[in-house]
Design an enzyme around this catalytic site. Structure first.
Site, short mmCIF file in Angstrom:
data_model
loop_
_atom_site.label_atom_id
_atom_site.label_comp_id
_atom_site.label_asym_id
_atom_site.label_seq_id
_atom_site.Cartn_x
_atom_site.Cartn_y
_atom_site.Cartn_z
N GLN A 70 69.41 20.45 3.84
CA GLN A 70 68.04 20.26 3.39
C GLN A 70 67.40 19.04 4.04
OE1 GLN A 70 69.57 21.24 -1.03
NE2 GLN A 70 67.44 20.59 -1.03
N GLU B 55 59.89 23.07 -8.39
CA GLU B 55 60.87 22.67 -9.39
C GLU B 55 60.33 22.63 -10.81
OE1 GLU B 55 63.27 20.13 -6.10
OE2 GLU B 55 61.83 19.08 -7.33
N ARG C 177 67.16 21.48 -8.25
CA ARG C 177 65.82 22.04 -8.40
C ARG C 177 64.96 21.15 -9.29
NH1 ARG C 177 64.44 28.28 -7.67
NH2 ARG C 177 62.24 28.01 -7.32
N CYS C 178 65.05 19.86 -9.05
CA CYS C 178 64.18 18.95 -9.78
C CYS C 178 64.10 17.66 -9.00
CB CYS C 178 64.73 18.66 -11.17
SG CYS C 178 66.03 17.44 -11.24
#
Lengths: 164, 294, 783, 171
Positions: C220, C737, C367-368
């Site tokens: 990522q 997110e 995912r945050c």
């Protein structure tokens, strides 16, 4: 950690039972599905055992070490090793006491299973570990039961000579 | 992830398979659908030296009626039984159970015989076969024998088969009267092994009373179990709120669940009670009208 | 139905994704698809023990096994000073264990062989003699004075890692002392894992002739990986070429550097051939970085009539064996101090203590945005408890305490300055759309019949887009992001960005942003990410930061190009620069109707006909340092029904109203919301990584770490309000997110609401059926 | 062991180790890397292919078991450069994000529509329950399958089965 325990009484004198459980040659054979037994010293033996629960099949290499905690009455057996990428650590404590016409044995085993088998076997492992542990002591009891008087005498003699 | 290296045999007849099983003994492992075995091999917790793949034996596939019984070949895939419309009426439990097994892709590959021999305590087929009082047809070097399902499962992953015996088929007795079945299962997610499951098969006599009751318990013991007490309580009784409630309370008495990540033993016992009541109520409703059920 | 990509002015439109044609054909190129000549495979031996001393490792049998080219242990790496590597949190992590192992499945040795199968065979032949040590699994026990010290390498002889706090302790204490109402709740956010469908992996290809290392990795943050590899190995950074090919999902899992990467690099350098390492799912869950694992206690002080005054939070953070939390350096607990949420508190005080245990390292922002999910879940859970205590409707309590829209920009008691929002509008839309009043009526009727139905609300505020360079850095590198745009003579564009998408649709949305700025169609713009040789430096895609940072860079870079284009247009139109008007698709001459040139005309001129003295070409690079974070928010409502017999919870409806500012591609935004809600649902009802007392991981694969299927997943309803970010060039805020951050509280609030007639105030996630069943039976409720 | 497998209409002969899983055979021997691998416990379905017309998880079938069989992978869906209706529907309905599950989803959907050309939403969710997607939340995947079903019902003479058996080139 999982703890299993049990007890049984057999019609053999305490000395006989004690001589048996403290003899690696004898105790070693009580390990279920034994492929190989290698007695390294009077209180240490190595076993290669076949582990098989259905399709889960493999070999475990286990080192067992006997410690006398109270001569003639209490001992512990530490079993360590593993196989198939997993580890097994067990400590079995045994205590003997005289009862009418024989000996009462109490045992308690703390087992730690590590690695993929512990992780994967969530649904199954507890029952299996319990069964294997119980089998050790069932084997022990059976072996003691089938000991003929002669064999018992021989064991006692051997134990005596080992001590000497 | 790769399985260990193994020798691969693909016999094309049952006799050849048994010859290979005899030859390899402990080292040999029969590969049926492979949906449990191959994952275990990939994780290397199973490492057979020889795989005897029975997928090419046509004799083991499909089903037919023999002497008033349904004979299902061991290599019949779950999905085939799920969609076998011709069996929906007389053996509704087959389809109702099959659709609960894992997922559609696994059902295309997994087989009823393979599932039974694997003897997982959470085997959906094992549970259903108990309810249907199946017999397992096993063949060894010395011929065939029929093993009642209650004698087939011995322990977790262990059956009463000899090392050289191959399961070739299942035999299911045909229901004696109007029959209905339910398979109830609670999973943590779709396709998971059961938290607890229950297979219920009920046939009614002409008097509207239960003539046959088969109840299998899933994932609540070392093997799939039979709810014998509840079955006994239902035989000869009409399906009423009272008999249903009574039988439901008896089902957990034959279960031996353990506490685990899926829930406590008490929880699983209660699920069995709830499932039994729901299944029997639905069955009573379904059979209502076919015969005079109150 | 989505629009074709050829539209001009594509901003805000649902055009089809440009990345899809290759992916639906099976022609994506993920890291495991890279097969180079002479490539070898690496496989890792892992510890069965959670805590054990390594007495001896015997690799001789493995070395002699068929196909084996190299066997490495920690001792071998130690000779190269590579046995340890820095984590993103500034701690050190073992690459291959030396001395002792600190978690089950920890990396112990690596084998490189000709095939994967041979490598897997050979690791089984390595004999390791372990001396098991007592495992420390519970972080509270880890802090007890007699707990075994896990990290012998550290100077501090304690399992305590750090203490961190935010807010005003005294002021908060003072308010609590006099508060008429105080609620307090212990809330656990369990250990979970991002578990993207594609596990982690790499191919290291060292070319001894050129001295270059090409490193393909599912990453990522490829630039950060390059820098980190240079720092770990001492290899010159310009000789490292990191390529992050198609990434099969990340969710935070693919930000860190993992030991397997270092091993593959070392092996390739030693052997002079490409070496591939692809982890298994088990390795992914049981060894790469986890998320959450916060043990929180929250208290709210309030008035009797429901005015929330102060918030006090104390947290123990289980970080596992190594502190590898992927947070901006100054924030060891991430942005957890956003825990005051959407509410106007007078004061707040937040404390977090990091602790070592015998578990895998982490935790990543799954995912945050760095610990926002924990914060959001906590405040939204406790607000509901307060509502119950005050016998107020939870929607009413929220409306009474929201930061009002006229208060923005709003400084919260822990110091964050919220950019914009209209929380009241968003919640009111949600209440109306779901039919809140009717649902409450239905619930009352059901309760009267003894049925359990619940309605749960979550009105969360996110904090994303890290971050302003003055306070956000990773390993010292400021958290800006970048874009470089090249307009070719025919008016076709290639743009490269420092971020790396993993399914978010950057190839489409960034093309839309740039096309919008340049008056082109999205089809004219090719987006390229993930190649450190070509893309400008950037910090990567996580924490919903791509749109707030790289998206802004893309827009401003486009504007920079447009400024030059305007000069060229003036030259072409033969007017002064001030007389050139840009209408979004072309430049025209003020007051001269019919005289206009398009960007394509300008592009050609940039290479053929530039004004005297102007540098030819039409390119620009922009490094964007955001002035602030952005604060997406939303109002989510869940409706659940409980099966009294089994304890199973059925999510009947779920509505998500999101406000992520201006939207670039509504189709993609909606898709992101669906996905995030599904992960939030999984966390609320299914996912946990439990450990037994010996430190065995009890959910190391997808049989026990439960990922929801199409059958488990509820149907999602979505809607939107739009409050643009005032400081973002296109007013966008980031959305990927929010649904994962905001939804867990809505689910849990709904279940607790359903059970509230029994006096239930809280249930820890995941809400397994047995938990609900236990509560029902305790209260004598049976089917 | 020598095997002969027809993959996407092309006959391949290869010598494989018995332990080679079909998924790896497709990926590493035939370089058909559209078939992905996402787990080790037969849980995710990323590796779904059609084996003699049935959708299976190719990570849980041995390559030697495919001897004499026909395999259809995602690469075989396209015909004469034209996307299969399922592929276009996945694109149009935004049924993929990272794309890693997509080949498996497409193959499972293909098999589903073969058996049930006009499935209900529930039937689609059931039919795809062996395939995990971590990105989309399944809503748009379900929509895409419905949309493809409608398109395919509307198209005459373009039957599903054709794709599986087309192509005769021998290798």
């Amino acid at each position: 950690m999982r703890t299993y325990e049990g007890e049984f009484t057999i019609d053999r004198p305490r000395e006989t039972v004690w001589a048996f459980v403290t003899d690696p040659h004898k105790m070693g054979t009580c390990i279920p599905d034994l492929i190989e037994l290698n007695v390294e010293s009077e209180n240490r033996f190595r076993t290669l055992v076949r582990v098989g629960v259905g399709p889960v099949r493999g070999k475990f290499d286990l080192t067992c070490e006997l410690t006398v905690t109270e001569p003639g009455a209490a001992a512990s057996l530490a079993i360590r090793g593993g196989g198939m990428g997993s580890g097994v650590d067990m400590k079995a404590e045994m205590s003997l006491s005289d009862v009418d016409g024989g000996t009462h044995m109490k045992w308690r085993c703390d087992a730690v299973v590590s690695g993929p088998i512990a992780s994967l076997g969530g649904r199954l492992i507890d029952g299996e570990a319990r069964k294997i542990t119980e089998k050790v002591f069932t084997n022990l009891k059976n072996a003691l039961n089938v000991l003929s008087k002669e064999t018992r005498a021989a064991v006692a003699e051997k134990a005596a000579s080992d001590e000497g | 992830m790769f399985p260990n290296a193994f020798k691969y045999e693909a016999p094309e007849s049952v006799d050849e398979a048994i010859r290979l099983m005899t030859e390899y003994g402990y080292d040999g492992k029969v590969l049926a659908g492979g949906q449990s075995l191959l994952p275990m091999m990939k994780l290397r917790i199973a490492a057979p030296a020889v795989l005897i793949d029975i997928n090419r034996i046509d004799d083991l596939k499909g089903w037919r009626r023999v002497d008033g019984k349904l004979r299902i070949g061991a290599m019949t895939r779950h999905s085939e039984l799920e969609h076998a419309t011709e069996l929906f009426d007389s053996f509704p439990l087959l389809s109702r159970t099959a659709r609960w097994i894992a997922d559609p892709l696994i059902r295309n590959r997994g087989t009823i015989g393979g599932s039974l021999v694997h003897a997982d305590p959470a085997s959906d087929w094992g549970t259903a076969m108990i309810a249907l009082r199946a017999e397992v047809e096993a063949r060894g070097p010395h011929g065939n024998r029929l093993i009642p399902i209650d004698d087939f499962f011995v322990d977790t992953f262990a059956t009463s088969l000899n090392e050289d015996e191959l399961v070739v088929a299942l035999h299911l007795p045909s229901p004696t009267g109007p029959a209905a079945s339910r398979y109830m299962k609670l999973e943590r997610k779709a396709g998971d092994f059961a938290i607890a499951g229950l297979a219920v098969h009920i046939a009614l006599g002409s008097d509207g009373r239960v003539s046959d009751a088969g109840i299998g318990i899933c994932a609540c013991g070392p093997i799939p179990l039979r709810a014998a007490r509840a079955e006994k309580a239902l035989i000869g009784q009409p399906l009423t709120e009272e008999t249903i409630a009574n039988a439901s309370r008896l089902v957990p008495e034959d279960a031996e669940p353990a506490d685990d990540l899926r829930g406590s033993a008490a929880y699983k016992r209660d699920l069995l009670r709830v499932f039994a009541a729901r299944a029997l109520r639905e069955i009573a409703e379904e059979l209502h009208g076919k015969v005079g059920v109150q | 139905m989505a629009l074709p990509q050829t539209e001009l002015r594509p901003m805000g439109k649902s055009i089809l994704r440009k990345e899809d044609p290759r992916l639906i054909r099976g022609k994506g190129r993920y890291v495991d698809d890279i097969m180079l000549p002479n490539m070898l495979y690496l496989c890792i031996l892992r510890s069965p023990y959670a805590h054990a001393r390594i007495r001896r490792i015997d690799t001789s049998a493995a070395q002699a096994a068929p196909g084996v080219k190299l066997v490495m242990t920690g001792e071998d790496l130690a000779k190269m000073n590579l046995a340890w590597m820095p984590t993103l949190a500034g701690d050190q992590q073992m690459v291959l264990a030396t001395g002792k192992v600190l978690f089950q499945y920890q990396e112990v040795a690596a084998v490189v062989a000709e095939t994967r199968a041979q490598a897997e065979d050979a690791i089984q032949l390595i004999e390791v003699d372990y001396e098991p040590l007592p495992a420390v699994v519970d972080p509270f026990k880890a802090l007890e004075p007699d707990a075994p010290i896990l990290r012998e390498d550290k100077e501090k002889k304690s399992n305590h890692i750090w203490h961190w706090e935010a807010g005003d302790r005294e002021e908060t204490e003072a308010i609590f002392r006099d508060a008429p109402v105080v609620v307090k709740q212990d809330v656990r956010f369990q250990r979970v894992h991002p578990s993207p469908l594609e596990p982690c992996g790499c191919v290291a290809d060292y070319n001894s002739a050129t001295g270059r290392l090409t490193f393909y990795v599912t990453s990522q943050a490829p630039h950060v990986h390059r820098t980190a590899i240079a720092m770990v190995t001492g290899f010159p950074e310009h000789q490292i070429h990191v390529i992050s090919p198609d990434v099969g999902g990340g969710f935070g899992n693919k930000v860190p550097i993992y030991p397997g990467y270092v091993c593959a690099i070392v092996a390739s350098m030693k052997l002079g051939v490409p070496v591939k390492w692809i982890e298994t799912r088990t390795e992914n869950i049981a060894s790469t970085h986890f998320a959450r694992d916060y043990h929180m206690t929250a208290e709210i002080a309030a008035t009797e009539d429901g005015k929330m005054l102060a918030l006090r939070v104390k947290t123990i953070a289980d970080h596992g064996a190594f502190d590898a939390t992927a947070n901006p350096t100054k924030y060891p607990a991430g942005l957890f101090s956003i825990v005051t949420g959407s509410y106007d508190f007078k004061a707040a005080f937040v404390e977090v203590d990091g602790v070592h245990t015998n578990k895998p390292p982490g935790g990543v922002a799954y995912r945050c945005s760095f610990r926002v999910t924990e914060a959001s879940y906590l405040i939204e859970r406790v607000v509901d408890i307060l509502a119950r205590r005050l016998q107020m409707d939870p929607a009413e309590l929220r409306l009474r305490n929201f930061i009002r829209k006229e208060q923005f920009p709003y400084r919260c008691p822990t110091g964050w300055v919220y950019d914009s929002g209209d929380y009241e509008k968003t919640l009111k839309l949600a209440l109306e759309r779901i039919g809140y009043d009717e649902l409450r009526k239905e619930q009352a009727e059901k309760r009267a019949r003894g049925e359990f139905m619940g309605i749960g609300i979550s009105t969360f505020t996110e904090i994303v887009g890290a971050g302003p360079a003055h306070s956000f850095d990773i390993l010292g590198i400021k958290m800006f992001d970048s874009a470089e745009i090249r307009v070719h003579p025919t008016g076709k564009v290639i743009a490269r960005l420092g971020v790396r998408h993993q399914g978010q649709g950057h190839e489409t949305t960034f093309a839309q942003i740039i096309a919008e700025e340049l008056g082109l169609s999205a089809d004219d713009v090719l987006i390229e990410e993930g190649d450190t040789d070509t893309a400008p430096y950037g910090l990567g895609t996580y924490g919903s930061r791509s749109t707030p940072t790289a998206g802004a860079a893309a827009a401003l870079c486009g504007r920079r190009i447009r400024e030059k284009a305007r000069k060229i247009a003036a030259h072409l139109l033969e007017v002064g620069e001030d007389d050139v008007v840009w209408d979004g698709t072309s430049f025209s001459a003020k007051g001269l109707p019919g005289r206009s040139v398009t960007m394509k005309d300008v592009a050609l001129a940039a290479y053929t006909n530039v004004p005297e003295g102007m540098e030819p070409g039409l390119e620009a690079t922009y490094y964007y340092n955001p002035p602030n974070l952005t604060f997406p928010n939303g109002a989510y409502i869940a409706v659940v029904d409980i099966d009294k017999g089994t304890g199973a919870v059925k999510v009947r409806r779920f509505l998500a109203v999101d406000d992520c500012g201006n939207v670039i591609n509504p189709m993609i935004v909606e898709g992101q919301v669906h996905g995030g809600l599904t992960e939030g649902f999984a966390i609320a009802f299914m996912q946990d990584i439990p450990y037994d007392a010996d430190g065995n991981c009890l959910a190391p694969n997808w049989m026990d770490y439960l990922v929801p299927t199409s059958l488990d997943t509820p149907k999602w309803e979505t809607d939107r309000t739009v409050t643009p970010s005032p400081h973002h060039p296109i007013g966008a805020k980031g959305v990927g997110e929010s649904p994962n951050v905001g939804s867990p509280a809505a689910f849990v609030n709904a279940v607790v609401d359903a059970l509230s007639p029994l006096g239930v105030e809280h249930i820890d996630m995941p809400i397994y059926p047995w938990k609900v069943w236990s509560i029902l039976r305790e209260h004598g409720i049976e089917e | 062991m020598k095997i002969r497998v027809k993959v996407n209409g092309t006959l391949y002969e290869a010598d494989v180790e018995p332990r080679t899983l079909l998924a790896y055979f497709l990926r590493e021997e035939l370089k058909l890397t559209g078939t992905h691998i996402g787990c080790d416990t037969t849980s995710c379905g990323a590796c779904t292919v059609l084996l003699d017309g049935k959708a299976v998880k190719s990570c849980t079938v041995l390559a030697v078991q495919a001897d004499g069989c026909e395999v259809l992978t995602v690469e075989g869906l396209e015909k004469d450069g034209e996307l299969h209706p399922l592929q276009s529907a996945f694109w149009e309905e935004h049924a993929l994000h990272c794309g890693y599950c997509t080949p498996g989803m497409l193959m499972a959907s293909y098999a589903l529509l073969q058996d049930n050309p006009m499935p209900t939403e529930e039937e689609i969710r059931e039919g795809l329950s062996g395939n995990v997607c971590r990105c989309t939340g399944y809503m748009n995947i379900v929509k895409a399958v419905q949309s493809a079903a409608r398109k395919m019902a509307g198209e005459t003479g373009k039957a599903m089965g054709e794709v599986a058996t087309s192509g005769t080139a021998a290798d």
